[in-house]
Motif scaffolding. Sequence first.
Motif, PDB file in Angstrom:
ATOM      1  N   UNK A  48       0.884  -1.162   0.000  1.00  0.00           N
ATOM      2  CA  UNK A  48       0.000   0.000   0.000  1.00  0.00           C
ATOM      3  C   UNK A  48       0.923   1.215   0.000  1.00  0.00           C
ATOM      4  N   UNK A  49       0.690   2.167  -0.917  1.00  0.00           N
ATOM      5  CA  UNK A  49       1.589   3.314  -1.043  1.00  0.00           C
ATOM      6  C   UNK A  49       1.002   4.480  -0.245  1.00  0.00           C
ATOM      7  N   UNK A  50       1.734   4.913   0.775  1.00  0.00           N
ATOM      8  CA  UNK A  50       1.246   5.999   1.621  1.00  0.00           C
ATOM      9  C   UNK A  50       1.764   7.345   1.129  1.00  0.00           C
ATOM     10  N   UNK A  51       0.844   8.311   1.085  1.00  0.00           N
ATOM     11  CA  UNK A  51       1.150   9.674   0.619  1.00  0.00           C
ATOM     12  C   UNK A  51       1.140  10.607   1.819  1.00  0.00           C
ATOM     13  N   UNK A  52       2.073  11.544   1.827  1.00  0.00           N
ATOM     14  CA  UNK A  52       2.078  12.562   2.880  1.00  0.00           C
ATOM     15  C   UNK A  52       2.065  13.947   2.243  1.00  0.00           C
ATOM     16  N   UNK A  53       1.272  14.855   2.804  1.00  0.00           N
ATOM     17  CA  UNK A  53       1.083  16.193   2.228  1.00  0.00           C
ATOM     18  C   UNK A  53       2.395  16.923   1.960  1.00  0.00           C
ATOM     19  N   UNK A  54       3.389  16.688   2.826  1.00  0.00           N
ATOM     20  CA  UNK A  54       4.640  17.411   2.677  1.00  0.00           C
ATOM     21  C   UNK A  54       5.557  16.811   1.617  1.00  0.00           C
TER      22      UNK A  54
END
Lengths: 222, 233
Positions: A48-54
Amino acid sequence: MIMIAYKSLSRKDLAARIARDIPEGWYVNLGIGIPTLVADAIPAGREVILHSENGILGFGPAPAPDAIDPWLINAGKQHVTLNPGGSFFHHADSFAIIRGGHLDLCVLGAFEVAANGDLANWATSAQDSAPAVGGAMDLAVGTPRVWVATEHTTRDGAPKLVERCAYPLTAPGVVNRVYTNLAVIDVRDGHFVVTEMVAGLTRDALQAQTGVELMFEVPEYA
Amino acid sequence: MINKEVRDIADALSGIEDGQVVMVGGFGSVGQPDALIEGLIERGARDLTIVANNAGAGRIGLAKLMEAGRVRKIICSFPRSAGSVVFEELFRAGKLELEIVPQGTLAERIRAAGAGIPGFYTATTVGTLLARGKESRVFDGRTYVLEQALHADVALVEAWRTDRMGNCIYRESGRNFNAVMAMAARTTVVQSCGMVAAGVLDSEAIVTPGIFVDRIVVVPETANARIAEAGAA
Protein backbone atom coordinates in the motif's frame (compact mmCIF):
# COMPACT_ATOMS: atom_id res chain seq x y z
CA MET A 1 -33.03 -6.21 29.77
CA ILE A 2 -29.97 -8.40 29.83
CA MET A 3 -26.70 -6.45 29.69
CA ILE A 4 -24.15 -8.17 27.55
CA ALA A 5 -20.49 -7.31 27.94
CA TYR A 6 -18.67 -5.96 24.91
CA LYS A 7 -15.17 -4.69 24.47
CA SER A 8 -14.56 -1.62 22.34
CA LEU A 9 -11.50 -1.57 20.09
CA SER A 10 -8.30 0.10 21.25
CA ARG A 11 -6.93 2.83 18.97
CA LYS A 12 -4.33 0.37 17.73
CA ASP A 13 -6.91 -2.36 17.03
CA LEU A 14 -9.13 0.17 15.27
CA ALA A 15 -6.19 1.13 13.04
CA ALA A 16 -5.54 -2.55 12.32
CA ARG A 17 -9.23 -3.07 11.46
CA ILE A 18 -9.02 -0.25 8.90
CA ALA A 19 -5.72 -1.50 7.49
CA ARG A 20 -7.34 -4.89 6.81
CA ASP A 21 -9.75 -3.24 4.33
CA ILE A 22 -7.10 -1.42 2.28
CA PRO A 23 -6.24 -3.52 -0.78
CA GLU A 24 -2.80 -3.95 -2.29
CA GLY A 25 -1.90 -1.22 -4.74
CA TRP A 26 -3.98 1.59 -3.28
CA TYR A 27 -2.48 5.06 -2.83
CA VAL A 28 -3.59 6.31 0.59
CA ASN A 29 -3.28 9.47 2.69
CA LEU A 30 -3.61 9.13 6.46
CA GLY A 31 -4.72 12.05 8.63
CA ILE A 32 -3.47 12.93 12.10
CA GLY A 33 -4.53 10.85 15.11
CA ILE A 34 -5.91 7.31 14.81
CA PRO A 35 -5.45 7.35 10.98
CA THR A 36 -1.68 7.78 11.43
CA LEU A 37 -1.60 4.46 13.31
CA VAL A 38 -2.86 2.70 10.18
CA ALA A 39 0.63 3.12 8.67
CA ASP A 40 2.08 0.68 11.17
CA ALA A 41 -0.80 -1.79 10.77
CA ILE A 42 -0.69 -2.58 7.05
CA PRO A 43 -0.45 -6.39 6.84
CA ALA A 44 3.06 -7.64 6.04
CA GLY A 45 3.64 -8.22 2.34
CA ARG A 46 0.74 -6.03 1.21
CA GLU A 47 1.99 -3.12 -0.89
CA VAL A 48 0.00 0.00 0.00
CA ILE A 49 1.59 3.31 -1.04
CA LEU A 50 1.25 6.00 1.62
CA HIS A 51 1.15 9.67 0.62
CA SER A 52 2.08 12.56 2.88
CA GLU A 53 1.08 16.19 2.23
CA ASN A 54 4.64 17.41 2.68
CA GLY A 55 5.73 15.66 -0.50
CA ILE A 56 6.26 11.94 -0.01
CA LEU A 57 4.87 8.86 -1.73
CA GLY A 58 5.88 5.52 -0.27
CA PHE A 59 6.83 6.31 3.30
CA GLY A 60 7.17 3.46 5.77
CA PRO A 61 6.92 2.89 9.52
CA ALA A 62 8.66 4.92 12.22
CA PRO A 63 12.45 4.44 12.32
CA ALA A 64 14.39 2.93 15.21
CA PRO A 65 15.48 5.69 17.61
CA ASP A 66 19.09 5.41 16.46
CA ALA A 67 18.13 5.55 12.77
CA ILE A 68 16.17 8.82 12.66
CA ASP A 69 16.58 10.79 9.44
CA PRO A 70 16.02 14.48 10.31
CA TRP A 71 14.88 15.31 6.76
CA LEU A 72 12.12 12.73 6.65
CA ILE A 73 8.86 13.48 8.48
CA ASN A 74 5.19 12.83 7.75
CA ALA A 75 2.35 15.38 7.79
CA GLY A 76 2.02 14.89 11.55
CA LYS A 77 5.70 15.95 11.83
CA GLN A 78 6.70 12.51 13.07
CA HIS A 79 9.85 10.83 11.76
CA VAL A 80 9.20 8.12 9.19
CA THR A 81 11.18 5.91 6.81
CA LEU A 82 11.08 5.63 3.02
CA ASN A 83 10.17 2.36 1.31
CA PRO A 84 11.93 1.19 -1.87
CA GLY A 85 10.40 3.06 -4.80
CA GLY A 86 9.44 6.05 -2.67
CA SER A 87 9.52 9.54 -4.18
CA PHE A 88 9.66 13.19 -3.14
CA PHE A 89 7.92 16.21 -4.70
CA HIS A 90 7.03 19.77 -3.74
CA HIS A 91 3.85 20.94 -2.05
CA ALA A 92 1.99 22.07 -5.18
CA ASP A 93 2.53 18.65 -6.81
CA SER A 94 1.57 16.97 -3.56
CA PHE A 95 -1.80 18.70 -3.60
CA ALA A 96 -2.17 18.13 -7.34
CA ILE A 97 -2.06 14.46 -6.36
CA ILE A 98 -4.77 15.11 -3.76
CA ARG A 99 -6.99 17.62 -5.55
CA GLY A 100 -6.57 15.92 -8.90
CA GLY A 101 -8.24 12.77 -7.57
CA HIS A 102 -5.17 10.56 -7.96
CA LEU A 103 -5.29 8.97 -4.51
CA ASP A 104 -7.57 5.99 -3.88
CA LEU A 105 -8.39 6.77 -0.27
CA CYS A 106 -7.88 9.13 2.62
CA VAL A 107 -8.53 8.20 6.23
CA LEU A 108 -9.34 11.20 8.42
CA GLY A 109 -10.27 11.87 12.02
CA ALA A 110 -13.52 13.67 12.90
CA PHE A 111 -15.22 15.82 15.50
CA GLU A 112 -18.55 14.89 13.89
CA VAL A 113 -19.86 12.98 10.89
CA ALA A 114 -23.43 13.41 9.66
CA ALA A 115 -25.66 10.80 8.05
CA ASN A 116 -25.50 12.79 4.78
CA GLY A 117 -21.72 12.36 4.70
CA ASP A 118 -20.86 15.84 5.99
CA LEU A 119 -17.52 15.92 7.78
CA ALA A 120 -16.45 18.30 10.57
CA ASN A 121 -12.87 17.87 11.73
CA TRP A 122 -11.07 21.23 11.73
CA ALA A 123 -12.76 23.90 13.87
CA THR A 124 -14.38 23.57 17.26
CA SER A 125 -16.89 26.36 16.63
CA ALA A 126 -17.77 29.09 14.16
CA GLN A 127 -16.29 31.47 16.75
CA ASP A 128 -12.95 29.66 16.69
CA SER A 129 -11.09 32.35 14.80
CA ALA A 130 -7.75 30.54 14.57
CA PRO A 131 -8.48 26.94 13.69
CA ALA A 132 -5.84 24.81 11.99
CA VAL A 133 -7.19 23.46 8.71
CA GLY A 134 -4.01 21.97 7.25
CA GLY A 135 -4.74 19.71 4.28
CA ALA A 136 -8.06 18.32 5.52
CA MET A 137 -10.33 20.30 3.18
CA ASP A 138 -8.27 19.44 0.10
CA LEU A 139 -8.20 15.76 1.05
CA ALA A 140 -11.92 15.66 1.79
CA VAL A 141 -12.97 17.07 -1.60
CA GLY A 142 -10.20 15.61 -3.74
CA THR A 143 -10.08 11.96 -2.72
CA PRO A 144 -12.64 9.58 -4.22
CA ARG A 145 -13.04 7.58 -0.98
CA VAL A 146 -13.07 9.25 2.43
CA TRP A 147 -13.07 6.97 5.45
CA VAL A 148 -13.31 8.35 8.96
CA ALA A 149 -11.53 6.79 11.93
CA THR A 150 -12.88 7.95 15.28
CA GLU A 151 -14.04 6.99 18.72
CA HIS A 152 -17.80 6.42 18.53
CA THR A 153 -18.48 9.17 21.11
CA THR A 154 -16.60 12.08 22.65
CA ARG A 155 -14.80 11.64 25.98
CA ASP A 156 -17.98 12.95 27.62
CA GLY A 157 -20.08 10.33 25.86
CA ALA A 158 -21.71 12.71 23.37
CA PRO A 159 -22.38 11.15 19.97
CA LYS A 160 -20.02 11.99 17.10
CA LEU A 161 -22.28 10.38 14.51
CA VAL A 162 -25.15 12.83 14.12
CA GLU A 163 -28.09 13.90 11.96
CA ARG A 164 -26.44 17.23 11.05
CA CYS A 165 -23.02 18.54 12.09
CA ALA A 166 -23.01 21.37 14.64
CA TYR A 167 -19.29 22.03 14.15
CA PRO A 168 -18.13 23.96 11.07
CA LEU A 169 -17.84 21.64 8.07
CA THR A 170 -14.61 20.46 6.53
CA ALA A 171 -16.59 19.44 3.45
CA PRO A 172 -20.20 18.52 2.74
CA GLY A 173 -21.29 15.01 1.70
CA VAL A 174 -17.85 13.42 1.34
CA VAL A 175 -17.64 10.57 3.88
CA ASN A 176 -18.16 7.04 2.54
CA ARG A 177 -17.50 4.97 5.65
CA VAL A 178 -16.88 5.41 9.37
CA TYR A 179 -14.75 3.06 11.48
CA THR A 180 -15.29 3.53 15.20
CA ASN A 181 -14.16 1.63 18.27
CA LEU A 182 -17.62 -0.01 18.22
CA ALA A 183 -18.65 -0.53 14.60
CA VAL A 184 -18.07 -0.19 10.89
CA ILE A 185 -20.71 2.04 9.34
CA ASP A 186 -21.27 2.89 5.69
CA VAL A 187 -22.77 6.20 4.58
CA ARG A 188 -25.41 5.41 1.95
CA ASP A 189 -28.09 7.70 0.52
CA GLY A 190 -28.24 9.90 3.60
CA HIS A 191 -28.19 7.03 6.11
CA PHE A 192 -25.69 5.36 8.38
CA VAL A 193 -25.74 1.62 7.67
CA VAL A 194 -24.00 -0.58 10.24
CA THR A 195 -22.14 -3.44 8.58
CA GLU A 196 -20.11 -4.69 11.53
CA MET A 197 -20.19 -4.39 15.34
CA VAL A 198 -17.73 -5.49 18.02
CA ALA A 199 -18.56 -8.83 19.62
CA GLY A 200 -21.22 -8.64 22.32
CA LEU A 201 -22.54 -5.21 21.33
CA THR A 202 -26.29 -4.96 20.76
CA ARG A 203 -28.02 -2.80 18.19
CA ASP A 204 -29.74 -0.93 21.02
CA ALA A 205 -26.48 -0.22 22.81
CA LEU A 206 -24.91 1.12 19.62
CA GLN A 207 -28.00 3.17 18.77
CA ALA A 208 -27.97 4.67 22.29
CA GLN A 209 -24.49 6.07 21.63
CA THR A 210 -25.40 7.51 18.21
CA GLY A 211 -27.11 10.82 17.48
CA VAL A 212 -29.13 9.67 14.48
CA GLU A 213 -31.13 6.58 13.61
CA LEU A 214 -28.97 3.74 12.34
CA MET A 215 -29.82 1.10 9.78
CA PHE A 216 -28.40 -2.37 10.35
CA GLU A 217 -26.99 -4.99 8.05
CA VAL A 218 -25.69 -7.09 10.92
CA PRO A 219 -27.41 -9.69 13.09
CA GLU A 220 -28.60 -8.65 16.56
CA TYR A 221 -25.58 -10.33 18.13
CA ALA A 222 -22.38 -10.24 16.17
CA MET B 1 30.74 35.16 -14.34
CA ILE B 2 27.41 34.63 -12.68
CA ASN B 3 27.74 33.95 -8.99
CA LYS B 4 24.66 34.25 -6.80
CA GLU B 5 26.44 33.34 -3.59
CA VAL B 6 26.64 36.28 -1.19
CA ARG B 7 29.08 36.83 1.68
CA ASP B 8 26.80 36.56 4.67
CA ILE B 9 23.24 36.55 5.90
CA ALA B 10 23.04 40.34 6.19
CA ASP B 11 23.90 40.61 2.48
CA ALA B 12 21.41 37.88 1.66
CA LEU B 13 18.62 39.84 3.36
CA SER B 14 19.52 43.34 2.20
CA GLY B 15 16.60 45.30 0.82
CA ILE B 16 13.92 43.69 2.99
CA GLU B 17 11.85 46.63 4.21
CA ASP B 18 8.95 47.32 6.57
CA GLY B 19 5.57 46.12 5.35
CA GLN B 20 6.84 43.54 2.86
CA VAL B 21 5.40 40.09 2.21
CA VAL B 22 7.92 37.38 3.11
CA MET B 23 7.45 33.71 2.26
CA VAL B 24 9.20 31.25 4.53
CA GLY B 25 9.68 27.68 3.31
CA GLY B 26 9.61 24.54 5.38
CA PHE B 27 7.07 22.22 6.91
CA GLY B 28 7.43 22.27 10.66
CA SER B 29 11.18 22.59 11.12
CA VAL B 30 12.15 20.48 8.11
CA GLY B 31 13.37 22.64 5.24
CA GLN B 32 12.85 25.81 7.27
CA PRO B 33 15.63 28.37 6.65
CA ASP B 34 16.34 29.07 10.33
CA ALA B 35 19.46 31.17 9.81
CA LEU B 36 17.62 33.50 7.41
CA ILE B 37 14.79 33.90 9.93
CA GLU B 38 17.34 34.78 12.62
CA GLY B 39 18.87 37.25 10.19
CA LEU B 40 15.48 38.78 9.52
CA ILE B 41 15.07 39.42 13.25
CA GLU B 42 18.44 41.19 13.28
CA ARG B 43 17.60 43.19 10.20
CA GLY B 44 14.67 44.70 12.10
CA ALA B 45 12.06 45.11 9.35
CA ARG B 46 8.58 45.48 10.86
CA ASP B 47 4.93 45.06 9.86
CA LEU B 48 5.84 42.03 7.81
CA THR B 49 3.29 39.68 6.32
CA ILE B 50 4.61 36.14 6.67
CA VAL B 51 3.46 33.33 4.38
CA ALA B 52 4.32 29.92 5.82
CA ASN B 53 2.58 26.64 6.50
CA ASN B 54 2.98 26.86 10.28
CA ALA B 55 3.13 29.71 12.77
CA GLY B 56 6.25 28.51 14.53
CA ALA B 57 6.86 26.53 17.68
CA GLY B 58 8.62 27.28 20.93
CA ARG B 59 10.37 30.65 21.03
CA ILE B 60 12.78 30.16 18.15
CA GLY B 61 12.59 30.83 14.42
CA LEU B 62 9.25 32.19 13.22
CA ALA B 63 7.95 32.29 16.79
CA LYS B 64 10.92 34.47 17.80
CA LEU B 65 10.30 36.79 14.84
CA MET B 66 6.67 37.17 15.92
CA GLU B 67 7.64 37.61 19.56
CA ALA B 68 9.99 40.43 18.50
CA GLY B 69 6.90 42.23 17.20
CA ARG B 70 7.94 42.21 13.54
CA VAL B 71 4.94 40.40 12.10
CA ARG B 72 1.66 42.15 11.36
CA LYS B 73 -0.06 39.27 9.59
CA ILE B 74 0.49 35.58 9.02
CA ILE B 75 -0.97 33.61 6.12
CA CYS B 76 -0.81 29.88 6.90
CA SER B 77 -2.73 26.61 6.97
CA PHE B 78 -1.87 25.30 10.43
CA PRO B 79 -1.16 27.98 13.05
CA ARG B 80 -1.95 25.83 16.04
CA SER B 81 0.27 22.94 16.90
CA ALA B 82 1.98 21.67 20.02
CA GLY B 83 4.26 24.44 21.22
CA SER B 84 2.83 27.32 19.14
CA VAL B 85 2.73 29.42 22.32
CA VAL B 86 3.90 32.73 20.84
CA PHE B 87 1.25 32.61 18.13
CA GLU B 88 -1.43 31.89 20.72
CA GLU B 89 -0.33 34.77 22.96
CA LEU B 90 -0.11 37.37 20.19
CA PHE B 91 -3.27 36.23 18.45
CA ARG B 92 -5.31 36.32 21.65
CA ALA B 93 -3.96 39.79 22.43
CA GLY B 94 -5.11 40.99 19.01
CA LYS B 95 -1.54 41.76 17.93
CA LEU B 96 -1.46 39.43 14.95
CA GLU B 97 -3.70 39.23 11.92
CA LEU B 98 -4.37 35.72 10.63
CA GLU B 99 -5.46 34.41 7.24
CA ILE B 100 -6.19 30.68 7.31
CA VAL B 101 -5.74 28.99 3.93
CA PRO B 102 -6.18 25.26 3.29
CA GLN B 103 -2.76 23.76 2.67
CA GLY B 104 -3.36 22.78 -0.95
CA THR B 105 -4.90 26.14 -1.77
CA LEU B 106 -1.91 27.84 -0.13
CA ALA B 107 0.52 25.82 -2.25
CA GLU B 108 -1.43 26.46 -5.44
CA ARG B 109 -1.85 30.21 -4.78
CA ILE B 110 1.92 30.41 -4.41
CA ARG B 111 2.51 28.27 -7.50
CA ALA B 112 0.04 30.41 -9.48
CA ALA B 113 1.94 33.57 -8.53
CA GLY B 114 5.15 32.04 -9.81
CA ALA B 115 3.48 30.81 -12.98
CA GLY B 116 1.83 34.11 -13.92
CA ILE B 117 -1.70 32.87 -13.27
CA PRO B 118 -3.82 35.45 -11.40
CA GLY B 119 -6.40 33.03 -10.06
CA PHE B 120 -7.83 29.53 -10.24
CA TYR B 121 -10.90 27.59 -9.22
CA THR B 122 -10.88 24.81 -6.62
CA ALA B 123 -13.55 22.69 -4.93
CA THR B 124 -11.67 23.01 -1.65
CA THR B 125 -13.70 25.03 0.94
CA VAL B 126 -16.98 24.81 -1.01
CA GLY B 127 -19.80 24.57 1.54
CA THR B 128 -17.58 25.70 4.44
CA LEU B 129 -16.92 28.89 6.42
CA LEU B 130 -13.71 29.45 4.44
CA ALA B 131 -15.67 29.96 1.22
CA ARG B 132 -17.50 32.99 2.64
CA GLY B 133 -17.24 36.02 0.41
CA LYS B 134 -15.51 34.16 -2.41
CA GLU B 135 -16.76 34.09 -5.98
CA SER B 136 -17.88 30.67 -7.12
CA ARG B 137 -18.64 29.08 -10.44
CA VAL B 138 -20.07 25.77 -11.62
CA PHE B 139 -18.05 23.60 -14.02
CA ASP B 140 -19.62 20.35 -15.23
CA GLY B 141 -22.20 20.50 -12.45
CA ARG B 142 -19.71 20.96 -9.61
CA THR B 143 -19.16 24.18 -7.66
CA TYR B 144 -15.68 25.67 -7.31
CA VAL B 145 -14.44 28.82 -5.57
CA LEU B 146 -12.11 31.39 -7.07
CA GLU B 147 -8.73 31.72 -5.35
CA GLN B 148 -6.14 34.34 -6.18
CA ALA B 149 -2.40 34.11 -6.67
CA LEU B 150 -0.26 34.90 -3.63
CA HIS B 151 2.81 36.99 -4.45
CA ALA B 152 5.71 37.89 -2.19
CA ASP B 153 8.44 40.48 -2.08
CA VAL B 154 10.90 37.95 -0.75
CA ALA B 155 11.01 34.16 -0.42
CA LEU B 156 13.33 32.59 2.14
CA VAL B 157 13.98 28.97 1.25
CA GLU B 158 16.31 26.21 2.33
CA ALA B 159 18.01 23.96 -0.22
CA TRP B 160 20.32 20.98 0.20
CA ARG B 161 22.83 21.68 -2.57
CA THR B 162 23.21 24.68 -4.86
CA ASP B 163 25.65 25.91 -7.49
CA ARG B 164 26.71 29.45 -8.37
CA MET B 165 24.02 29.63 -11.09
CA GLY B 166 21.34 29.22 -8.40
CA ASN B 167 20.31 25.70 -9.34
CA CYS B 168 18.91 23.90 -6.30
CA ILE B 169 18.14 20.43 -5.13
CA TYR B 170 16.41 19.69 -1.85
CA ARG B 171 16.66 16.84 0.61
CA GLU B 172 13.81 14.38 1.08
CA SER B 173 10.75 15.99 2.70
CA GLY B 174 12.70 19.27 2.97
CA ARG B 175 11.48 20.19 -0.52
CA ASN B 176 7.88 20.92 0.60
CA PHE B 177 6.98 24.62 0.14
CA ASN B 178 10.55 25.66 -0.71
CA ALA B 179 10.47 24.80 -4.40
CA VAL B 180 7.12 26.55 -4.91
CA MET B 181 7.98 29.66 -2.92
CA ALA B 182 11.25 30.02 -4.84
CA MET B 183 9.12 30.75 -7.95
CA ALA B 184 6.72 33.21 -6.40
CA ALA B 185 8.76 36.12 -5.01
CA ARG B 186 10.43 39.16 -6.56
CA THR B 187 13.59 38.19 -4.69
CA THR B 188 14.38 34.61 -3.72
CA VAL B 189 17.02 34.03 -1.07
CA VAL B 190 18.34 30.50 -0.59
CA GLN B 191 19.90 29.20 2.59
CA SER B 192 21.98 26.36 1.19
CA CYS B 193 23.42 23.47 3.14
CA GLY B 194 26.30 23.37 0.66
CA MET B 195 27.65 24.75 -2.64
CA VAL B 196 28.91 22.57 -5.45
CA ALA B 197 30.66 23.59 -8.66
CA ALA B 198 28.49 24.36 -11.68
CA GLY B 199 27.97 21.12 -13.60
CA VAL B 200 28.07 18.88 -10.56
CA LEU B 201 24.30 18.79 -10.00
CA ASP B 202 22.60 16.33 -12.37
CA SER B 203 20.84 18.57 -14.91
CA GLU B 204 18.04 15.99 -15.17
CA ALA B 205 17.41 16.19 -11.45
CA ILE B 206 17.61 19.92 -10.70
CA VAL B 207 14.37 20.85 -8.91
CA THR B 208 14.67 24.65 -8.88
CA PRO B 209 16.46 26.04 -11.95
CA GLY B 210 18.70 29.00 -11.16
CA ILE B 211 16.43 31.48 -12.95
CA PHE B 212 14.21 31.52 -9.85
CA VAL B 213 17.07 32.25 -7.44
CA ASP B 214 18.63 35.63 -6.69
CA ARG B 215 20.93 35.09 -3.70
CA ILE B 216 22.49 32.13 -1.94
CA VAL B 217 24.08 32.00 1.47
CA VAL B 218 25.73 28.83 2.74
CA VAL B 219 24.73 27.59 6.19
CA PRO B 220 25.85 24.02 6.88
CA GLU B 221 23.09 21.88 8.35
CA THR B 222 22.89 21.22 12.06
CA ALA B 223 21.25 17.84 12.04
CA ASN B 224 21.06 17.32 15.76
CA ALA B 225 19.21 20.58 16.37
CA ARG B 226 16.69 19.60 13.75
CA ILE B 227 15.93 16.25 15.35
CA ALA B 228 15.32 17.96 18.67
CA GLU B 229 12.98 20.53 17.14
CA ALA B 230 10.98 18.03 15.13
CA GLY B 231 10.67 15.86 18.20
CA ALA B 232 9.31 18.79 20.19
CA ALA B 233 6.79 19.77 17.51
